[in-house]
Design a protein around this motif. Structure first.
Motif, mmCIF file in Angstrom:
data_model
loop_
_atom_site.group_PDB
_atom_site.id
_atom_site.type_symbol
_atom_site.label_atom_id
_atom_site.label_comp_id
_atom_site.label_asym_id
_atom_site.label_seq_id
_atom_site.Cartn_x
_atom_site.Cartn_y
_atom_site.Cartn_z
ATOM 1 N N PHE B 237 0.826 -1.206 0.000
ATOM 2 C CA PHE B 237 0.000 0.000 0.000
ATOM 3 C C PHE B 237 0.862 1.258 0.000
ATOM 4 O O PHE B 237 0.462 2.290 -0.510
ATOM 5 N N LEU B 252 -3.150 -11.367 -2.090
ATOM 6 C CA LEU B 252 -4.085 -10.756 -1.141
ATOM 7 C C LEU B 252 -4.352 -9.287 -1.497
ATOM 8 O O LEU B 252 -5.473 -8.800 -1.367
ATOM 9 N N ILE B 255 -6.837 -9.365 -4.244
ATOM 10 C CA ILE B 255 -8.194 -9.626 -3.737
ATOM 11 C C ILE B 255 -8.796 -8.334 -3.195
ATOM 12 O O ILE B 255 -9.929 -7.973 -3.498
ATOM 13 N N TRP B 256 -7.988 -7.623 -2.407
ATOM 14 C CA TRP B 256 -8.464 -6.363 -1.845
ATOM 15 C C TRP B 256 -8.863 -5.399 -2.963
ATOM 16 O O TRP B 256 -9.924 -4.782 -2.928
ATOM 17 N N ALA B 259 -12.089 -6.424 -4.762
ATOM 18 C CA ALA B 259 -13.296 -6.287 -3.956
ATOM 19 C C ALA B 259 -13.581 -4.832 -3.591
ATOM 20 O O ALA B 259 -14.727 -4.404 -3.609
ATOM 21 N N PHE B 260 -12.548 -4.075 -3.242
ATOM 22 C CA PHE B 260 -12.803 -2.766 -2.649
ATOM 23 C C PHE B 260 -12.410 -1.599 -3.536
ATOM 24 O O PHE B 260 -12.753 -0.460 -3.234
ATOM 25 N N ALA B 268 -13.255 -11.704 -6.670
ATOM 26 C CA ALA B 268 -12.455 -11.693 -5.440
ATOM 27 C C ALA B 268 -12.762 -12.936 -4.616
ATOM 28 O O ALA B 268 -11.853 -13.551 -4.037
ATOM 29 N N ALA B 269 -14.044 -13.323 -4.583
ATOM 30 C CA ALA B 269 -14.441 -14.511 -3.826
ATOM 31 C C ALA B 269 -13.791 -15.762 -4.413
ATOM 32 O O ALA B 269 -13.273 -16.612 -3.678
#
Lengths: 282, 297
Positions: B237, B252, B255-256, B259-260, B268-269
Protein backbone atom coordinates in the motif's frame (compact mmCIF):
# COMPACT_ATOMS: atom_id res chain seq x y z
CA UNK A 1 27.68 -22.10 22.35
CA UNK A 2 30.75 -20.83 20.62
CA UNK A 3 33.18 -20.77 23.50
CA UNK A 4 35.70 -22.73 21.58
CA UNK A 5 37.87 -24.84 23.82
CA UNK A 6 40.48 -24.49 21.13
CA UNK A 7 41.29 -21.06 22.52
CA UNK A 8 41.73 -22.42 26.00
CA UNK A 9 44.17 -25.05 24.76
CA UNK A 10 46.51 -22.70 22.95
CA UNK A 11 48.72 -20.89 25.38
CA UNK A 12 48.69 -17.71 23.33
CA UNK A 13 46.15 -15.15 24.54
CA UNK A 14 45.40 -14.05 21.01
CA UNK A 15 41.66 -14.02 20.29
CA UNK A 16 40.51 -16.78 18.00
CA UNK A 17 40.08 -15.60 14.41
CA UNK A 18 36.72 -17.33 14.17
CA UNK A 19 35.47 -15.44 17.18
CA UNK A 20 36.60 -12.09 15.83
CA UNK A 21 34.89 -12.78 12.52
CA UNK A 22 31.74 -13.86 14.36
CA UNK A 23 31.64 -10.68 16.35
CA UNK A 24 32.32 -8.53 13.31
CA UNK A 25 29.67 -10.28 11.23
CA UNK A 26 27.13 -10.05 14.02
CA UNK A 27 27.74 -6.33 14.49
CA UNK A 28 27.67 -5.46 10.81
CA UNK A 29 24.41 -7.32 10.37
CA UNK A 30 22.97 -5.68 13.49
CA UNK A 31 23.86 -2.22 12.23
CA UNK A 32 22.45 -2.95 8.78
CA UNK A 33 19.31 -4.30 10.42
CA UNK A 34 18.51 -1.24 12.50
CA UNK A 35 19.81 1.29 10.01
CA UNK A 36 16.36 1.98 8.49
CA UNK A 37 15.16 2.89 11.96
CA UNK A 38 18.21 5.01 12.74
CA UNK A 39 17.98 6.86 9.44
CA UNK A 40 14.32 7.58 9.99
CA UNK A 41 15.01 8.88 13.50
CA UNK A 42 17.73 11.09 12.13
CA UNK A 43 15.64 12.26 9.15
CA UNK A 44 12.77 13.16 11.44
CA UNK A 45 15.04 15.59 13.25
CA UNK A 46 16.18 17.36 10.09
CA UNK A 47 14.59 20.55 8.75
CA UNK A 48 11.92 19.48 6.29
CA UNK A 49 13.17 19.12 2.72
CA UNK A 50 16.82 18.69 3.56
CA UNK A 51 16.92 15.24 5.14
CA UNK A 52 17.80 13.25 2.08
CA UNK A 53 20.95 15.24 1.42
CA UNK A 54 22.65 13.20 4.15
CA UNK A 55 24.23 16.44 5.27
CA UNK A 56 25.23 16.03 8.89
CA UNK A 57 25.91 19.72 9.44
CA UNK A 58 22.25 20.75 9.75
CA UNK A 59 21.03 21.56 13.25
CA UNK A 60 18.52 19.08 14.68
CA UNK A 61 14.94 20.27 14.94
CA UNK A 62 11.62 19.09 16.29
CA UNK A 63 9.60 21.10 13.80
CA UNK A 64 8.56 17.99 11.83
CA UNK A 65 6.98 16.48 14.91
CA UNK A 66 5.18 19.73 15.66
CA UNK A 67 3.95 19.93 12.09
CA UNK A 68 2.84 16.29 11.93
CA UNK A 69 1.05 16.51 15.25
CA UNK A 70 -0.88 19.52 14.01
CA UNK A 71 -1.66 18.16 10.54
CA UNK A 72 -3.51 14.98 11.48
CA UNK A 73 -5.67 14.02 14.50
CA UNK A 74 -2.99 11.67 15.91
CA UNK A 75 -4.33 12.02 19.43
CA UNK A 76 -7.59 10.53 18.23
CA UNK A 77 -5.81 7.75 16.32
CA UNK A 78 -3.79 6.87 19.41
CA UNK A 79 -6.92 6.68 21.49
CA UNK A 80 -8.64 4.55 18.83
CA UNK A 81 -5.75 2.12 18.70
CA UNK A 82 -5.58 1.83 22.49
CA UNK A 83 -9.35 1.29 22.72
CA UNK A 84 -9.23 -1.26 19.90
CA UNK A 85 -6.32 -3.22 21.33
CA UNK A 86 -7.88 -3.26 24.80
CA UNK A 87 -11.26 -4.33 23.48
CA UNK A 88 -9.80 -7.18 21.43
CA UNK A 89 -7.62 -8.38 24.29
CA UNK A 90 -10.49 -8.28 26.79
CA UNK A 91 -12.73 -10.22 24.41
CA UNK A 92 -10.02 -12.75 23.65
CA UNK A 93 -9.16 -13.34 27.29
CA UNK A 94 -12.77 -14.03 28.27
CA UNK A 95 -13.74 -16.16 25.27
CA UNK A 96 -10.51 -18.12 25.03
CA UNK A 97 -10.40 -18.80 28.77
CA UNK A 98 -13.90 -20.26 28.75
CA UNK A 99 -13.36 -22.27 25.58
CA UNK A 100 -9.87 -23.38 26.59
CA UNK A 101 -11.27 -24.59 29.91
CA UNK A 102 -14.05 -26.48 28.14
CA UNK A 103 -11.62 -28.26 25.81
CA UNK A 104 -9.15 -29.01 28.60
CA UNK A 105 -11.40 -30.29 31.38
CA UNK A 106 -14.82 -31.27 30.10
CA UNK A 107 -15.90 -34.40 28.33
CA UNK A 108 -18.56 -33.77 25.78
CA UNK A 109 -19.73 -35.42 22.61
CA UNK A 110 -18.00 -34.11 19.51
CA UNK A 111 -15.34 -32.32 21.51
CA UNK A 112 -12.42 -33.61 19.51
CA UNK A 113 -14.08 -32.92 16.16
CA UNK A 114 -14.90 -29.38 17.23
CA UNK A 115 -11.36 -28.89 18.45
CA UNK A 116 -9.97 -29.89 15.06
CA UNK A 117 -12.27 -27.28 13.51
CA UNK A 118 -10.81 -24.75 15.94
CA UNK A 119 -7.30 -25.71 14.87
CA UNK A 120 -8.33 -25.40 11.25
CA UNK A 121 -9.19 -21.78 11.92
CA UNK A 122 -5.46 -21.16 12.49
CA UNK A 123 -5.14 -21.51 8.74
CA UNK A 124 -8.30 -19.67 7.67
CA UNK A 125 -6.70 -16.28 8.11
CA UNK A 126 -9.12 -13.46 8.91
CA UNK A 127 -7.11 -11.42 6.39
CA UNK A 128 -8.13 -13.73 3.57
CA UNK A 129 -11.85 -13.56 4.33
CA UNK A 130 -12.05 -9.77 4.05
CA UNK A 131 -14.75 -9.79 1.37
CA UNK A 132 -17.31 -11.80 3.33
CA UNK A 133 -16.38 -10.45 6.74
CA UNK A 134 -16.90 -6.95 5.44
CA UNK A 135 -20.42 -7.92 4.38
CA UNK A 136 -21.13 -9.50 7.77
CA UNK A 137 -19.83 -6.56 9.78
CA UNK A 138 -21.87 -4.19 7.63
CA UNK A 139 -25.03 -6.29 8.09
CA UNK A 140 -24.51 -6.26 11.85
CA UNK A 141 -24.42 -2.47 11.68
CA UNK A 142 -20.86 -2.47 13.02
CA UNK A 143 -19.18 -0.80 10.05
CA UNK A 144 -16.78 1.91 11.20
CA UNK A 145 -16.89 0.94 14.89
CA UNK A 146 -14.18 -0.39 17.18
CA UNK A 147 -16.32 -3.48 17.80
CA UNK A 148 -16.55 -4.03 14.05
CA UNK A 149 -12.77 -4.09 13.77
CA UNK A 150 -12.29 -6.22 16.86
CA UNK A 151 -15.07 -8.82 16.75
CA UNK A 152 -13.56 -11.10 14.07
CA UNK A 153 -10.40 -11.53 16.16
CA UNK A 154 -11.96 -12.23 19.55
CA UNK A 155 -12.56 -15.97 19.24
CA UNK A 156 -8.89 -16.63 18.60
CA UNK A 157 -8.13 -20.26 17.80
CA UNK A 158 -4.60 -19.58 18.82
CA UNK A 159 -5.63 -18.29 22.27
CA UNK A 160 -7.95 -21.24 22.82
CA UNK A 161 -5.18 -23.63 21.90
CA UNK A 162 -2.58 -22.00 24.15
CA UNK A 163 -4.88 -21.85 27.16
CA UNK A 164 -6.11 -25.39 26.66
CA UNK A 165 -2.49 -26.58 26.77
CA UNK A 166 -1.83 -24.49 29.87
CA UNK A 167 -4.95 -25.75 31.68
CA UNK A 168 -4.20 -29.35 30.77
CA UNK A 169 -0.84 -29.13 32.50
CA UNK A 170 -2.41 -28.08 35.81
CA UNK A 171 -2.36 -31.08 38.21
CA UNK A 172 -5.87 -32.41 38.74
CA UNK A 173 -5.20 -32.64 42.51
CA UNK A 174 -5.26 -28.86 42.75
CA UNK A 175 -8.70 -28.83 41.24
CA UNK A 176 -9.92 -31.59 43.56
CA UNK A 177 -8.61 -29.75 46.59
CA UNK A 178 -10.51 -26.65 45.57
CA UNK A 179 -13.69 -28.68 45.03
CA UNK A 180 -13.44 -30.18 48.50
CA UNK A 181 -13.41 -26.66 49.82
CA UNK A 182 -16.68 -26.15 47.99
CA UNK A 183 -15.63 -24.25 44.89
CA UNK A 184 -18.01 -24.17 41.94
CA UNK A 185 -16.77 -24.77 38.39
CA UNK A 186 -16.37 -21.06 37.89
CA UNK A 187 -14.61 -20.82 41.23
CA UNK A 188 -12.20 -23.59 40.23
CA UNK A 189 -11.48 -21.85 36.95
CA UNK A 190 -10.91 -18.50 38.58
CA UNK A 191 -8.97 -19.67 41.66
CA UNK A 192 -6.97 -22.60 40.31
CA UNK A 193 -6.61 -22.56 36.54
CA UNK A 194 -6.33 -18.86 35.75
CA UNK A 195 -3.57 -18.19 38.32
CA UNK A 196 -1.67 -21.30 37.18
CA UNK A 197 -1.71 -20.09 33.57
CA UNK A 198 -0.49 -16.59 34.39
CA UNK A 199 2.71 -16.69 32.29
CA UNK A 200 0.72 -17.95 29.32
CA UNK A 201 -1.74 -15.09 29.75
CA UNK A 202 1.10 -12.59 29.85
CA UNK A 203 2.69 -14.05 26.74
CA UNK A 204 -0.58 -14.16 24.88
CA UNK A 205 -1.44 -10.59 25.89
CA UNK A 206 1.86 -9.18 24.65
CA UNK A 207 1.56 -10.98 21.33
CA UNK A 208 -2.05 -9.90 20.92
CA UNK A 209 -1.25 -6.26 21.72
CA UNK A 210 1.67 -6.17 19.30
CA UNK A 211 -0.37 -7.87 16.57
CA UNK A 212 -3.37 -5.62 16.78
CA UNK A 213 -1.44 -2.43 17.38
CA UNK A 214 0.20 -3.18 14.01
CA UNK A 215 -2.78 -4.58 12.13
CA UNK A 216 -3.68 -2.68 8.99
CA UNK A 217 -5.65 -4.31 6.18
CA UNK A 218 -8.84 -5.17 8.04
CA UNK A 219 -9.08 -1.83 9.91
CA UNK A 220 -8.48 -0.08 6.57
CA UNK A 221 -11.49 -1.88 5.12
CA UNK A 222 -13.97 -1.43 7.95
CA UNK A 223 -13.23 2.15 8.93
CA UNK A 224 -13.89 5.36 7.08
CA UNK A 225 -13.75 8.12 9.66
CA UNK A 226 -11.09 9.67 11.90
CA UNK A 227 -13.28 8.77 14.89
CA UNK A 228 -12.54 5.04 14.56
CA UNK A 229 -9.43 4.84 12.41
CA UNK A 230 -6.41 3.30 14.18
CA UNK A 231 -2.86 4.63 13.95
CA UNK A 232 -1.67 2.34 11.16
CA UNK A 233 -4.49 3.41 8.84
CA UNK A 234 -3.93 7.06 9.74
CA UNK A 235 -0.24 6.66 9.02
CA UNK A 236 -0.86 5.02 5.64
CA UNK A 237 -3.16 7.85 4.54
CA UNK A 238 -0.61 10.38 5.65
CA UNK A 239 2.44 8.65 4.27
CA UNK A 240 1.28 7.94 0.73
CA UNK A 241 4.03 9.29 -1.52
CA UNK A 242 1.62 10.87 -3.98
CA UNK A 243 0.47 13.32 -1.32
CA UNK A 244 3.82 15.00 -1.84
CA UNK A 245 4.71 15.02 1.85
CA UNK A 246 8.47 14.95 2.14
CA UNK A 247 10.48 12.22 3.77
CA UNK A 248 11.45 13.99 6.99
CA UNK A 249 7.78 14.62 7.73
CA UNK A 250 6.87 11.00 6.94
CA UNK A 251 9.73 9.84 9.15
CA UNK A 252 8.50 12.01 12.00
CA UNK A 253 5.00 10.54 11.65
CA UNK A 254 6.39 7.01 11.49
CA UNK A 255 8.60 7.47 14.53
CA UNK A 256 5.67 8.92 16.45
CA UNK A 257 3.45 5.96 15.56
CA UNK A 258 5.92 3.29 16.56
CA UNK A 259 7.35 5.08 19.60
CA UNK A 260 4.95 3.72 22.27
CA UNK A 261 5.34 0.09 21.22
CA UNK A 262 9.05 0.47 20.63
CA UNK A 263 9.61 1.94 24.07
CA UNK A 264 7.51 -0.76 25.67
CA UNK A 265 9.60 -3.31 23.81
CA UNK A 266 12.91 -1.82 24.87
CA UNK A 267 11.83 -1.74 28.52
CA UNK A 268 10.24 -5.21 28.61
CA UNK A 269 12.56 -6.79 26.06
CA UNK A 270 13.03 -10.07 27.84
CA UNK A 271 9.32 -10.51 28.48
CA UNK A 272 8.50 -9.67 24.88
CA UNK A 273 10.92 -12.17 23.42
CA UNK A 274 9.85 -14.82 25.94
CA UNK A 275 6.23 -14.07 25.10
CA UNK A 276 6.68 -14.49 21.37
CA UNK A 277 8.60 -17.65 22.02
CA UNK A 278 6.06 -19.18 24.33
CA UNK A 279 3.22 -18.20 22.04
CA UNK A 280 5.02 -19.52 19.00
CA UNK A 281 5.89 -22.99 20.18
CA UNK A 282 2.65 -24.82 19.86
CA UNK B 1 -26.44 -44.43 41.90
CA UNK B 2 -25.79 -45.25 38.24
CA UNK B 3 -28.56 -42.82 37.34
CA UNK B 4 -26.83 -40.13 39.40
CA UNK B 5 -23.52 -40.67 37.62
CA UNK B 6 -25.17 -40.47 34.24
CA UNK B 7 -26.94 -37.27 35.19
CA UNK B 8 -23.68 -35.80 36.42
CA UNK B 9 -21.96 -36.74 33.17
CA UNK B 10 -24.66 -35.10 31.12
CA UNK B 11 -24.49 -32.00 33.24
CA UNK B 12 -20.72 -31.77 32.67
CA UNK B 13 -21.19 -32.19 28.93
CA UNK B 14 -23.73 -29.37 28.99
CA UNK B 15 -21.31 -27.16 30.94
CA UNK B 16 -18.58 -27.90 28.40
CA UNK B 17 -20.75 -26.86 25.51
CA UNK B 18 -21.91 -23.74 27.31
CA UNK B 19 -18.34 -22.67 28.04
CA UNK B 20 -17.20 -23.22 24.48
CA UNK B 21 -20.34 -21.79 22.89
CA UNK B 22 -19.52 -18.06 22.81
CA UNK B 23 -16.15 -18.63 21.16
CA UNK B 24 -17.57 -21.21 18.76
CA UNK B 25 -20.41 -18.89 17.79
CA UNK B 26 -18.04 -16.02 16.96
CA UNK B 27 -15.69 -18.34 15.16
CA UNK B 28 -18.53 -19.68 13.05
CA UNK B 29 -19.67 -16.16 12.25
CA UNK B 30 -16.25 -14.85 11.21
CA UNK B 31 -14.41 -17.89 9.90
CA UNK B 32 -16.56 -20.90 8.99
CA UNK B 33 -19.65 -19.16 7.68
CA UNK B 34 -17.67 -16.62 5.61
CA UNK B 35 -15.52 -19.39 4.15
CA UNK B 36 -18.64 -21.20 2.96
CA UNK B 37 -20.38 -17.98 1.90
CA UNK B 38 -17.32 -16.97 -0.09
CA UNK B 39 -17.51 -20.24 -2.00
CA UNK B 40 -21.24 -19.80 -2.61
CA UNK B 41 -20.82 -16.22 -3.84
CA UNK B 42 -17.96 -17.21 -6.09
CA UNK B 43 -20.48 -19.22 -8.11
CA UNK B 44 -22.59 -16.19 -9.02
CA UNK B 45 -22.07 -13.42 -11.54
CA UNK B 46 -21.57 -9.84 -10.47
CA UNK B 47 -24.96 -8.20 -10.06
CA UNK B 48 -25.65 -4.70 -11.29
CA UNK B 49 -28.71 -2.52 -10.74
CA UNK B 50 -30.07 -3.63 -14.12
CA UNK B 51 -29.01 -7.24 -14.15
CA UNK B 52 -29.33 -9.17 -10.93
CA UNK B 53 -26.53 -11.67 -10.26
CA UNK B 54 -27.20 -15.13 -11.58
CA UNK B 55 -25.74 -18.55 -10.87
CA UNK B 56 -22.88 -19.16 -13.27
CA UNK B 57 -21.17 -22.19 -11.78
CA UNK B 58 -17.43 -22.06 -12.04
CA UNK B 59 -17.37 -19.32 -14.65
CA UNK B 60 -15.65 -16.86 -12.29
CA UNK B 61 -12.84 -19.33 -11.84
CA UNK B 62 -12.60 -19.71 -15.61
CA UNK B 63 -12.41 -15.91 -15.94
CA UNK B 64 -9.56 -15.83 -13.45
CA UNK B 65 -7.56 -18.46 -15.29
CA UNK B 66 -8.14 -16.61 -18.56
CA UNK B 67 -6.97 -13.32 -17.06
CA UNK B 68 -3.24 -12.66 -17.63
CA UNK B 69 -3.22 -10.60 -14.40
CA UNK B 70 -4.03 -13.79 -12.49
CA UNK B 71 -0.93 -15.50 -13.84
CA UNK B 72 1.23 -12.44 -13.18
CA UNK B 73 -0.01 -12.13 -9.62
CA UNK B 74 0.25 -15.87 -8.94
CA UNK B 75 3.79 -15.94 -10.33
CA UNK B 76 4.71 -12.87 -8.27
CA UNK B 77 3.41 -14.53 -5.14
CA UNK B 78 5.30 -17.73 -5.92
CA UNK B 79 8.50 -15.73 -6.36
CA UNK B 80 7.67 -13.80 -3.19
CA UNK B 81 7.25 -17.05 -1.26
CA UNK B 82 10.14 -18.75 -3.00
CA UNK B 83 12.57 -16.02 -2.02
CA UNK B 84 11.28 -14.76 1.34
CA UNK B 85 10.87 -18.22 2.89
CA UNK B 86 14.40 -19.63 2.40
CA UNK B 87 16.22 -16.30 2.74
CA UNK B 88 14.40 -15.37 5.96
CA UNK B 89 15.11 -18.82 7.36
CA UNK B 90 18.83 -18.58 6.53
CA UNK B 91 19.07 -15.11 8.00
CA UNK B 92 17.16 -16.24 11.09
CA UNK B 93 19.54 -19.16 11.59
CA UNK B 94 22.67 -17.04 11.16
CA UNK B 95 21.25 -14.40 13.49
CA UNK B 96 20.44 -17.01 16.10
CA UNK B 97 23.94 -18.51 15.92
CA UNK B 98 25.45 -15.07 16.38
CA UNK B 99 23.01 -13.92 19.02
CA UNK B 100 23.80 -17.10 20.91
CA UNK B 101 27.59 -16.80 20.60
CA UNK B 102 29.73 -15.19 23.27
CA UNK B 103 30.38 -11.90 21.55
CA UNK B 104 30.62 -8.41 23.03
CA UNK B 105 27.42 -6.33 23.05
CA UNK B 106 25.34 -9.43 22.48
CA UNK B 107 22.13 -7.98 23.85
CA UNK B 108 22.40 -5.01 21.50
CA UNK B 109 22.84 -7.39 18.58
CA UNK B 110 19.85 -9.41 19.67
CA UNK B 111 17.52 -6.44 19.95
CA UNK B 112 18.75 -5.00 16.67
CA UNK B 113 17.71 -8.22 14.93
CA UNK B 114 14.41 -8.48 16.71
CA UNK B 115 13.20 -4.86 16.61
CA UNK B 116 11.70 -4.90 13.08
CA UNK B 117 9.33 -7.64 14.27
CA UNK B 118 7.39 -5.32 16.53
CA UNK B 119 6.93 -2.55 13.96
CA UNK B 120 3.76 -2.26 11.91
CA UNK B 121 4.33 -3.29 8.29
CA UNK B 122 3.08 0.17 7.25
CA UNK B 123 5.75 1.83 9.37
CA UNK B 124 8.41 -0.54 8.02
CA UNK B 125 7.40 0.48 4.50
CA UNK B 126 7.75 4.14 5.40
CA UNK B 127 11.23 3.52 6.79
CA UNK B 128 12.29 1.78 3.61
CA UNK B 129 10.86 4.51 1.43
CA UNK B 130 13.78 6.50 2.70
CA UNK B 131 16.13 3.93 1.19
CA UNK B 132 14.37 3.44 -2.11
CA UNK B 133 13.58 7.02 -3.15
CA UNK B 134 15.23 7.50 -6.55
CA UNK B 135 18.25 9.78 -6.61
CA UNK B 136 17.76 11.07 -3.08
CA UNK B 137 17.31 7.76 -1.25
CA UNK B 138 20.05 6.16 0.81
CA UNK B 139 20.72 3.36 -1.71
CA UNK B 140 21.12 5.76 -4.61
CA UNK B 141 23.29 8.06 -2.55
CA UNK B 142 25.63 5.16 -1.90
CA UNK B 143 25.62 3.76 -5.44
CA UNK B 144 25.82 7.32 -6.79
CA UNK B 145 28.98 7.79 -4.78
CA UNK B 146 30.54 5.05 -6.88
CA UNK B 147 29.31 6.66 -10.06
CA UNK B 148 26.15 4.61 -10.70
CA UNK B 149 23.16 6.40 -12.15
CA UNK B 150 20.03 6.76 -9.99
CA UNK B 151 17.54 3.89 -10.06
CA UNK B 152 13.81 4.06 -9.55
CA UNK B 153 13.79 0.97 -7.36
CA UNK B 154 10.05 0.93 -6.71
CA UNK B 155 8.97 2.38 -10.04
CA UNK B 156 10.46 -0.05 -12.52
CA UNK B 157 9.18 -3.57 -13.10
CA UNK B 158 12.63 -5.20 -12.80
CA UNK B 159 13.23 -4.13 -9.20
CA UNK B 160 9.79 -3.42 -7.66
CA UNK B 161 9.09 -6.97 -6.47
CA UNK B 162 12.64 -7.39 -5.19
CA UNK B 163 12.31 -4.18 -3.17
CA UNK B 164 9.10 -5.46 -1.61
CA UNK B 165 10.72 -8.83 -0.86
CA UNK B 166 13.64 -7.19 0.96
CA UNK B 167 11.30 -5.36 3.32
CA UNK B 168 9.49 -8.61 4.14
CA UNK B 169 12.73 -10.43 4.88
CA UNK B 170 13.88 -7.54 7.05
CA UNK B 171 10.60 -7.70 8.94
CA UNK B 172 10.30 -11.43 9.60
CA UNK B 173 13.87 -12.78 9.94
CA UNK B 174 14.27 -11.47 13.51
CA UNK B 175 10.98 -13.07 14.49
CA UNK B 176 12.09 -16.48 13.26
CA UNK B 177 15.45 -15.99 14.94
CA UNK B 178 13.98 -16.27 18.42
CA UNK B 179 12.69 -19.78 17.72
CA UNK B 180 16.12 -20.90 16.59
CA UNK B 181 17.64 -19.16 19.58
CA UNK B 182 15.39 -21.08 21.94
CA UNK B 183 16.18 -24.34 20.18
CA UNK B 184 19.92 -23.69 20.27
CA UNK B 185 19.79 -23.17 24.00
CA UNK B 186 18.40 -26.67 24.51
CA UNK B 187 21.31 -28.32 22.66
CA UNK B 188 23.85 -29.60 25.20
CA UNK B 189 27.36 -28.10 24.78
CA UNK B 190 28.98 -31.54 25.13
CA UNK B 191 27.82 -32.33 21.62
CA UNK B 192 30.11 -29.71 20.26
CA UNK B 193 32.94 -30.96 22.38
CA UNK B 194 32.34 -34.53 21.21
CA UNK B 195 32.28 -33.39 17.58
CA UNK B 196 35.55 -31.57 18.09
CA UNK B 197 37.24 -34.59 19.57
CA UNK B 198 36.04 -36.61 16.59
CA UNK B 199 37.84 -34.06 14.48
CA UNK B 200 34.78 -32.40 13.02
CA UNK B 201 35.32 -28.81 11.96
CA UNK B 202 32.92 -26.03 12.58
CA UNK B 203 31.13 -26.39 9.27
CA UNK B 204 30.77 -30.16 9.63
CA UNK B 205 29.41 -29.69 13.14
CA UNK B 206 26.84 -27.17 11.90
CA UNK B 207 25.76 -29.29 8.97
CA UNK B 208 25.82 -32.75 10.53
CA UNK B 209 24.82 -32.06 14.12
CA UNK B 210 23.19 -28.66 14.49
CA UNK B 211 20.94 -28.54 11.43
CA UNK B 212 19.36 -31.99 11.98
CA UNK B 213 18.71 -31.10 15.62
CA UNK B 214 17.08 -27.86 14.56
CA UNK B 215 14.83 -29.59 12.01
CA UNK B 216 11.57 -29.34 14.05
CA UNK B 217 12.17 -25.62 14.49
CA UNK B 218 12.82 -25.24 10.80
CA UNK B 219 9.54 -26.95 9.97
CA UNK B 220 7.68 -24.67 12.35
CA UNK B 221 9.36 -21.57 10.97
CA UNK B 222 8.77 -22.77 7.42
CA UNK B 223 5.02 -23.08 7.94
CA UNK B 224 4.91 -19.62 9.49
CA UNK B 225 6.93 -18.14 6.66
CA UNK B 226 4.57 -19.77 4.20
CA UNK B 227 1.54 -18.22 5.88
CA UNK B 228 3.35 -14.88 5.96
CA UNK B 229 3.93 -15.04 2.24
CA UNK B 230 0.16 -14.86 1.82
CA UNK B 231 -0.50 -12.46 4.68
CA UNK B 232 2.28 -9.85 4.60
CA UNK B 233 1.16 -7.40 1.96
CA UNK B 234 0.56 -4.18 3.93
CA UNK B 235 3.77 -2.60 2.66
CA UNK B 236 2.47 -2.73 -0.91
CA UNK B 237 0.00 0.00 0.00
CA UNK B 238 2.90 2.35 0.72
CA UNK B 239 5.68 1.17 -1.54
CA UNK B 240 4.30 0.16 -4.94
CA UNK B 241 0.52 -0.35 -4.85
CA UNK B 242 1.24 -3.52 -6.78
CA UNK B 243 2.74 -1.62 -9.69
CA UNK B 244 4.25 -0.76 -11.98
CA UNK B 245 2.02 -2.67 -14.36
CA UNK B 246 1.29 -5.39 -11.73
CA UNK B 247 5.00 -6.19 -11.42
CA UNK B 248 4.84 -6.34 -7.60
CA UNK B 249 1.19 -7.26 -7.07
CA UNK B 250 0.53 -10.09 -4.63
CA UNK B 251 -2.58 -12.24 -4.30
CA UNK B 252 -4.09 -10.76 -1.14
CA UNK B 253 -3.53 -7.22 -2.41
CA UNK B 254 -5.22 -8.21 -5.64
CA UNK B 255 -8.19 -9.63 -3.74
CA UNK B 256 -8.46 -6.36 -1.84
CA UNK B 257 -8.23 -4.40 -5.07
CA UNK B 258 -10.89 -6.46 -6.86
CA UNK B 259 -13.30 -6.29 -3.96
CA UNK B 260 -12.80 -2.77 -2.65
CA UNK B 261 -11.40 -0.75 -5.54
CA UNK B 262 -13.21 -2.36 -8.50
CA UNK B 263 -16.21 -3.69 -6.53
CA UNK B 264 -15.94 -7.04 -8.25
CA UNK B 265 -16.57 -9.28 -5.28
CA UNK B 266 -17.49 -12.49 -7.19
CA UNK B 267 -14.04 -12.72 -8.73
CA UNK B 268 -12.45 -11.69 -5.44
CA UNK B 269 -14.44 -14.51 -3.83
CA UNK B 270 -13.20 -17.03 -6.38
CA UNK B 271 -9.62 -15.94 -5.76
CA UNK B 272 -10.18 -16.18 -1.99
CA UNK B 273 -11.32 -19.79 -2.38
CA UNK B 274 -8.16 -20.63 -4.31
CA UNK B 275 -6.07 -19.14 -1.48
CA UNK B 276 -8.07 -21.06 1.13
CA UNK B 277 -7.46 -24.29 -0.78
CA UNK B 278 -3.73 -23.58 -0.81
CA UNK B 279 -3.76 -22.80 2.92
CA UNK B 280 -5.76 -25.97 3.53
CA UNK B 281 -3.03 -27.99 1.86
CA UNK B 282 -0.46 -26.32 4.10
CA UNK B 283 -2.60 -27.16 7.13
CA UNK B 284 -2.89 -30.83 6.18
CA UNK B 285 0.84 -31.03 5.50
CA UNK B 286 1.66 -29.45 8.83
CA UNK B 287 -0.64 -31.72 10.83
CA UNK B 288 1.05 -34.69 9.15
CA UNK B 289 4.50 -33.38 10.00
CA UNK B 290 3.57 -32.58 13.59
CA UNK B 291 2.22 -36.10 14.01
CA UNK B 292 5.53 -37.50 12.82
CA UNK B 293 7.44 -35.18 15.07
CA UNK B 294 5.60 -36.23 18.21
CA UNK B 295 6.71 -39.80 17.53
CA UNK B 296 10.20 -39.29 18.78
CA UNK B 297 9.33 -37.02 21.64
Amino acid sequence: MKTDTVTANTTLKLPDLDKVLDALGAWVLAIVWISPLLFAAWAALQPSGTALGLDFSNPLTFENFVYVWGAVPWGGYFTNTVVLVTLILAGQLVLCTLAGFAFARFEFKGRDTVFILVLLQLFILPEVLIVENYAIVSKLGLFDTALGIGLPYMASAFGIFLLRQAFKSVPIELEEAARIEGCSWMGVLWKVYVPAAKPVYLAYALVSIATHWNNFLWPLIVTNSPETRPLTVGLSLFGAPETGVDISVISAATIMTIAPLLMAFLIFQRQFIQAFLRAGIR
Amino acid sequence: MNEMARLQKRRLALYGWMLAAPALALMSLFAFYPAIATFWHSLFSRGTSRRPSVFTGFENYGDLFADPTFWTVATNNLIYAGVTIPVSIIFALVMALWANAHIPARSFVRSAYFTPTILPMIAAANLWLFFYTPDLGVIDQITGFFGASPTNWLGQPETALASVIIVTIWKEAGFFMIFYLAALQTIPPDLREAARIEGAGRWTYTRRVLLPLLMPTTIFVFVNAMINSVKLIDHLFILTKGGPNNASKLILYWIWEMAFAYFDSPHAAAMTILVLLALGLVAVAQFRLVEKRTHYR
